[in-house]
Design an enzyme around this catalytic site. Structure first.
Site, PDB file in Angstrom:
ATOM      1  N   GLY A   1     -14.796  30.496 -31.984  1.00  0.00           N
ATOM      2  CA  GLY A   1     -15.091  30.918 -33.364  1.00  0.00           C
ATOM      3  C   GLY A   1     -14.655  29.856 -34.355  1.00  0.00           C
TER       4      GLY A   1
ATOM      5  N   ARG B   1     -19.635  29.462 -28.066  1.00  0.00           N
ATOM      6  CA  ARG B   1     -18.863  30.111 -27.000  1.00  0.00           C
ATOM      7  C   ARG B   1     -19.577  29.767 -25.706  1.00  0.00           C
ATOM      8  NH1 ARG B   1     -14.916  32.707 -29.371  1.00  0.00           N
ATOM      9  NH2 ARG B   1     -15.322  33.837 -31.294  1.00  0.00           N
TER      10      ARG B   1
ATOM     11  N   GLY C   1      -9.647  30.529 -25.678  1.00  0.00           N
ATOM     12  CA  GLY C   1     -10.636  30.123 -24.676  1.00  0.00           C
ATOM     13  C   GLY C   1     -10.772  28.605 -24.630  1.00  0.00           C
TER      14      GLY C   1
ATOM     15  N   ASP D   1      -7.470  34.029 -35.671  1.00  0.00           N
ATOM     16  CA  ASP D   1      -6.756  35.157 -35.055  1.00  0.00           C
ATOM     17  C   ASP D   1      -5.234  34.999 -35.011  1.00  0.00           C
ATOM     18  OD1 ASP D   1      -9.299  36.108 -34.639  1.00  0.00           O
ATOM     19  OD2 ASP D   1      -9.404  35.433 -32.563  1.00  0.00           O
TER      20      ASP D   1
ATOM     21  N   GLY E   1      -9.797  39.694 -35.715  1.00  0.00           N
ATOM     22  CA  GLY E   1      -8.540  39.146 -35.208  1.00  0.00           C
ATOM     23  C   GLY E   1      -8.458  39.215 -33.700  1.00  0.00           C
ATOM     24  N   ARG E   2      -9.580  39.586 -33.101  1.00  0.00           N
ATOM     25  CA  ARG E   2      -9.647  39.747 -31.640  1.00  0.00           C
ATOM     26  C   ARG E   2      -8.519  40.672 -31.171  1.00  0.00           C
ATOM     27  NH1 ARG E   2     -12.687  37.027 -27.702  1.00  0.00           N
ATOM     28  NH2 ARG E   2     -13.620  35.901 -29.392  1.00  0.00           N
TER      29      ARG E   2
END
Ligand code: F6P
Length: 509
Positions: free
Chosen positions: A149, A210, A243, A269, A312-313
């Site tokens: 992101g 992603r 990630g 996040d 904010g996952r």
């Protein structure tokens, strides 16, 4: 000029040897002679060459149709400056080389005649081409990518990577669209001024993506690594979140000592171990505060409760920080809600977590009822999207559960509830001062770390120590902990939560 590496591809042995001597002795260039396209390709593969001087008829001087030199020029990376050399100078060969007829990118940046040009003229052409082609004569090359992101401040970090590297005579190539662009070999050279207009803007100038497959696919790592090595990149800066760190770690493991990788935390996040703040979390947090403030007037006017889900996952930071700052009546975050299975502490117990969430919502509703009975006319409940993501979709959402419980309230004080989602509009904001500053500091620290020979580390930001460095292994291992454990370690977050809790309890007689 020193440290300039020139490939001289010329099948005419006498001319090749004499020009090699002239270029070495006349100008101090490092010259790599090649007698054939194959030899030239090998040199280009093995070394970071600045300029290729290529004979037009590179296979057979007698063959009028031999265009092998032109073809070779066409396949050389555009980051290498190219000069076409010919013993048969005509307007047509010059035009072909420079393609001035149709306005396409030139195959070569300059043109030399074997027969007509004196050494002085040759050096003038070579130096002119080098001058026009390079802002610095690079002694090394790094690459930078943004992944996952986008987050405010990424552009400032890229800007700093370019400037810090160029100050050390290192060229930087930008990789488009994160690991996907890396795998596909989509690179372009970043110039001193490439980012000037973008550095204070949100998002990422390089694009991001992603590319989940990249995390554990050896074949993808190998291909990406080869792309970098073929482009003579010796250091990679990865800007991204959790990630992206996993991708960086996998790539670094495959690269051994062929490539050094340093990362910096870019995500709204704020969910990475090894940094007090991630790049973008501050600006996104400020944007949430402004959005929540804007909800207050309608909430007050219409006697409403606003229930607001914040991005904010799996991390509650944004909801907690912004909720505290606007005096939200209630804040729900994964770190306080999610329960792990007693016998499998690495697995979420969704049923127990849903029960915990319901019990926290019930407590909030009770508290709000007392407040509304005491005259309060509107309220704000902020919750983190992580709760929904972690517990799963098949449960009542926060608003539904609240409405159900509020049915028991006296009708005359029972407000309407409205929901609001704060997502991409807070992720895409302009970076504010703090993110610009840490973007610049971390971008520059990443370059310094690479130059110092560091590998496999993330440069992070600590309020106490400034720039920090943490190994990828530690970051990815610590990221896997249960949410409650993360809250224990983040003493500031715990403090925020305690402050919030003491301030939202309505007074009792
Ligand atoms: O990681 C940043 C973030 O905005 C999270 O807060 C959110 O959960 C996620 O990205 C959304 O991802 P995407 O933009 O791929 O849908």
């Amino acid at each position: 000029m020193t440290e300039i590496r020139i490939l001289l591809a010329d099948n005419d042995q006498r001319h090749r040897e004499s020009l090699t001597v002239e270029l070495r002795e006349g100008a101090g260039f490092e010259v790599f002679p090649a007698a054939s396209p194959e030899e030239a390709r090998k040199i280009l593969k093995d070394r970071l060459i600045h300029l290729a001087i290529v004979n037009l008829r590179l296979v057979d001087d007698e063959d009028e149709n031999d265009r092998s030199g032109l073809d070779l020029c066409g396949e050389i990376d555009p980051m290498v400056a190219r000069v076409l050399l010919t013993g048969h100078p005509t307007a047509e060969t010059a035009r072909q080389a420079l393609q001035i007829t149709d306005g396409r990118d030139p195959v070569a940046n300059g043109y030399l005649s074997k027969t007509n040009d004196s050494l002085e003229e040759k050096l003038k052409v070579v130096k002119g081409v080098l001058d026009a082609h390079f802002e610095i004569i690079p002694r090394d090359r790094f690459a930078v990518l943004t992944s996952g992101g986008d987050s405010p401040g990424m552009n400032a970090a890229i800007w700093a990577v370019v400037r810090a590297a160029m100050a050390r005579k290192i060229e930087v190539i930008g990789v488009e669209d994160g690991y996907r662009g890396l795998y596909e070999g989509r690179f372009h050279k970043l110039r001193w001024g490439s980012l000037t207009e973008h550095m204070t803007r949100g998002g990422t100038f390089l694009g991001s993506a992603r590319f989940k497959e990249f995390r554990d696919n050896d074949a993808l790592h190998e291909k990406a690594l080869q792309r970098l090595l073929n482009a003579h990149v010796s250091g990679l800066v990865v800007i991204g979140g959790d990630g992206s760190m996993q991708g960086a770690k996998a790539l670094a493991a495959r690269a051994g000592d062929k490539l050094r990788t340093v990362a910096l935390p870019g995500t709204i996040d704020n969910d990475l171990y090894g940094t007090d703040m991630t790049l973008g979390a501050g600006s996104a947090g400020n944007a949430i505060v402004r959005e929540l403030e804007n909800m207050m007037p309608p909430a007050h006017a219409m006697r409403r409760i606003f229930v607001c889900e914040v991005m904010g996952r799996y991390s509650g930071f944004l909801a907690l920080d912004a909720g505290l700052c606007v005096g939200a009546d209630a804040i729900l975050i994964p770190e306080k809600v999610i329960k792990m299975k007693p016998k499998r502490p690495d697995k979420i117990d969704r049923i127990a977590s849903a029960e915990e969430l319901n019990s926290q919502i019930d407590e909030i509703v009770e508290r709000l009822e007392r407040a509304f009975l005491g005259g309060q006319r509107h309220a704000l409940v902020v919750f983190s999207e992580g709760i929904r993501k972690l517990i799963g979709k098949d449960r009542k959402d926060v608003r539904e559960r609240m409405e159900e419980r509020m049915e028991e309230w006296p009708e005359d004080i029972r407000p309407d509830i409205r929901t609001q989602l704060l997502g991409y509009t807070i992720r895409g904001v302009r970076p504010e001062r703090f993110d610009l500053r840490i973007g610049i500091m971390l971008g520059s620290a990443a370059v310094k770390a690479l130059v110092d020979g560091r590998n496999n580390v993330m440069v992070g930001w600590s309020y106490e120590h400034g720039v920090t460095k943490t190994d990828f292994d530690e970051i990815t291992a610590k990221g896997k902990r249960p949410p409650a454990e993360i809250l224990e370690e983040r003493s500031k977050w715990k403090q925020f939560l305690e402050l919030h809790e003491t301030m939202v309890a309505p007074p009792r007689k």
